[in-house]
Design a protein around this motif. Structure first.
Motif, PDB file in Angstrom:
ATOM      1  N   MET A   1      76.788  73.488   8.261  1.00 57.05           N
ATOM      2  CA  MET A   1      75.627  72.763   8.761  1.00 57.05           C
ATOM      3  C   MET A   1      75.580  72.864  10.275  1.00 57.05           C
ATOM      4  O   MET A   1      76.589  72.677  10.948  1.00 57.05           O
ATOM      5  N   SER A   2      74.412  73.157  10.825  1.00 59.55           N
ATOM      6  CA  SER A   2      74.241  73.263  12.267  1.00 59.55           C
ATOM      7  C   SER A   2      73.698  71.948  12.830  1.00 59.55           C
ATOM      8  O   SER A   2      72.714  71.406  12.326  1.00 59.55           O
ATOM      9  N   LEU A   3      74.360  71.432  13.877  1.00 55.52           N
ATOM     10  CA  LEU A   3      73.918  70.200  14.524  1.00 55.52           C
ATOM     11  C   LEU A   3      73.180  70.453  15.819  1.00 55.52           C
ATOM     12  O   LEU A   3      72.362  69.632  16.236  1.00 55.52           O
ATOM     13  N   LEU A   4      73.471  71.586  16.472  1.00 59.30           N
ATOM     14  CA  LEU A   4      72.919  71.826  17.806  1.00 59.30           C
ATOM     15  C   LEU A   4      73.062  73.307  18.131  1.00 59.30           C
ATOM     16  O   LEU A   4      74.054  73.931  17.764  1.00 59.30           O
ATOM     17  N   GLN A   6      71.759  75.084  21.696  1.00 59.66           N
ATOM     18  CA  GLN A   6      70.927  75.131  22.892  1.00 59.66           C
ATOM     19  C   GLN A   6      71.794  75.295  24.137  1.00 59.66           C
ATOM     20  O   GLN A   6      72.942  74.877  24.184  1.00 59.66           O
ATOM     21  N   ASP A   7      71.217  75.935  25.138  1.00 64.58           N
ATOM     22  CA  ASP A   7      71.826  76.055  26.472  1.00 64.58           C
ATOM     23  C   ASP A   7      73.275  76.537  26.433  1.00 64.58           C
ATOM     24  O   ASP A   7      74.132  76.047  27.168  1.00 64.58           O
ATOM     25  N   GLY A   8      73.540  77.524  25.539  1.00 63.02           N
ATOM     26  CA  GLY A   8      74.874  78.109  25.493  1.00 63.02           C
ATOM     27  C   GLY A   8      75.877  77.321  24.697  1.00 63.02           C
ATOM     28  O   GLY A   8      77.083  77.591  24.791  1.00 63.02           O
ATOM     29  N   VAL A   9      75.418  76.368  23.895  1.00 66.01           N
ATOM     30  CA  VAL A   9      76.318  75.545  23.082  1.00 66.01           C
ATOM     31  C   VAL A   9      75.798  75.503  21.647  1.00 66.01           C
ATOM     32  O   VAL A   9      74.639  75.153  21.411  1.00 66.01           O
ATOM     33  N   ARG A  10      76.665  75.855  20.701  1.00 72.00           N
ATOM     34  CA  ARG A  10      76.316  75.759  19.285  1.00 72.00           C
ATOM     35  C   ARG A  10      77.324  74.871  18.580  1.00 72.00           C
ATOM     36  O   ARG A  10      78.533  74.996  18.796  1.00 72.00           O
ATOM     37  N   VAL A  11      76.827  73.952  17.758  1.00 73.09           N
ATOM     38  CA  VAL A  11      77.684  73.016  17.031  1.00 73.09           C
ATOM     39  C   VAL A  11      77.441  73.179  15.537  1.00 73.09           C
ATOM     40  O   VAL A  11      76.307  73.053  15.071  1.00 73.09           O
TER      41      VAL A  11
END
Length: 258
Positions: A1-4, A6-11
């Protein structure tokens, strides 16, 4: 599951493990205020179901530090440059830097354990981001350096406290004042790295450590982490009292009397 993302950060989240990945390999994951805001937001989005957070980076470098464009009068389009920040009132400067520090402060939350998987360069802000985590697994090509003092600045993203805690005042001063590289073997010897492995084994070694952390009962791990964090500031008798109180809570929980 992806939470974020953006701006060079993936969670991403899988079961009780959150993986936070730096995703600007073309810039060696150089950090910007926008990235710091994204990292802070990542921390806010992690729920209490998360037990372990793994910090990774794409490309050959973990993070080459602050994006040097932020040190120019032109700055980075749409983002506050350090030149602009210098001209702001003292209270505003302090509040802005405090906001940046949020990206580096939540990794030691008492309810989770964080692991940085470090390859290549971890310079300045990159070094401080690795230090923000509880544990560090390093590839053999990892290099740490604190270059802020060499640039006329100071490390201001929360890195000074863990650095001194891990290596002592004199070594921390030498590392910061000279800006020299601390390579993986020395990092392990000094206590900066928990484990050093060949680069092609970094992901697997980090996953193995995460699995070992998940194997421990959560309540016991949380209490143990809190005890060890407190030990650096407590005197002997205070720490013994903290151990007794924590064990009492664990016994009560295990007996189903909570």
């Amino acid at each position: 599951m992806s939470l974020l993302d953006q701006d060079g950060v993936r969670v991403t989240v899988h079961d009780a493990v959150a993986t936070i990945t730096l995703t600007h390999p073309e810039r060696r994951n150089a950090q910007t205020p926008a990235m710091w805001h994204a990292l802070a937001e990542a921390g806010r989005r992690l729920t209490g179901d998360i037990r372990v957070v793994v910090l990774r980076a794409e490309g050959v470098s973990f993070s080459a530090g602050l994006d040097r464009r932020a040190l120019t009068p032109e700055g980075i389009e749409g983002q506050l440059s350090l030149f602009e920040l210098a001209g702001r009132p003292a209270a505003e400067r302090d509040a802005t830097i405090a906001g940046y520090q949020e990206a580096f402060t939540w990794w030691r939350r008492p309810d989770l354990v964080s692991i940085a998987a470090v390859q290549g360069h971890a310079i300045g802000a990159g070094f401080q981001l690795a230090l923000a985590c509880d544990l560090r697994v390093c590839a053999e090509d990892a290099q740490f350096a604190m270059r802020e003092t060499s640039l006329g600045l100071v490390p201001d993203l929360g890195g000074t406290h863990p650095l001194v805690t891990l290596v002592g005042y004199a070594r921390a001063l030498e590392i910061c004042a000279t800006g020299r590289a601390v390579r993986a073997a020395e990092a392990e010897r000094l206590g900066l790295a928990n484990l050093v492995v060949p680069a092609d084994q970094l992901a697997a070694a980090t996953d193995d450590l995460a699995a070992a952390l998940l194997a421990a009962p959560r309540g016991a791990l949380i209490e143990t982490k809190a005890l060890l964090r407190a030990a650096t500031g407590n005197d002997y008798d205070t720490q013994r009292a903290a151990e007794r109180a924590a064990q009492g809570r664990r016994l009560t929980d295990l007996a189903g009397l909570d």
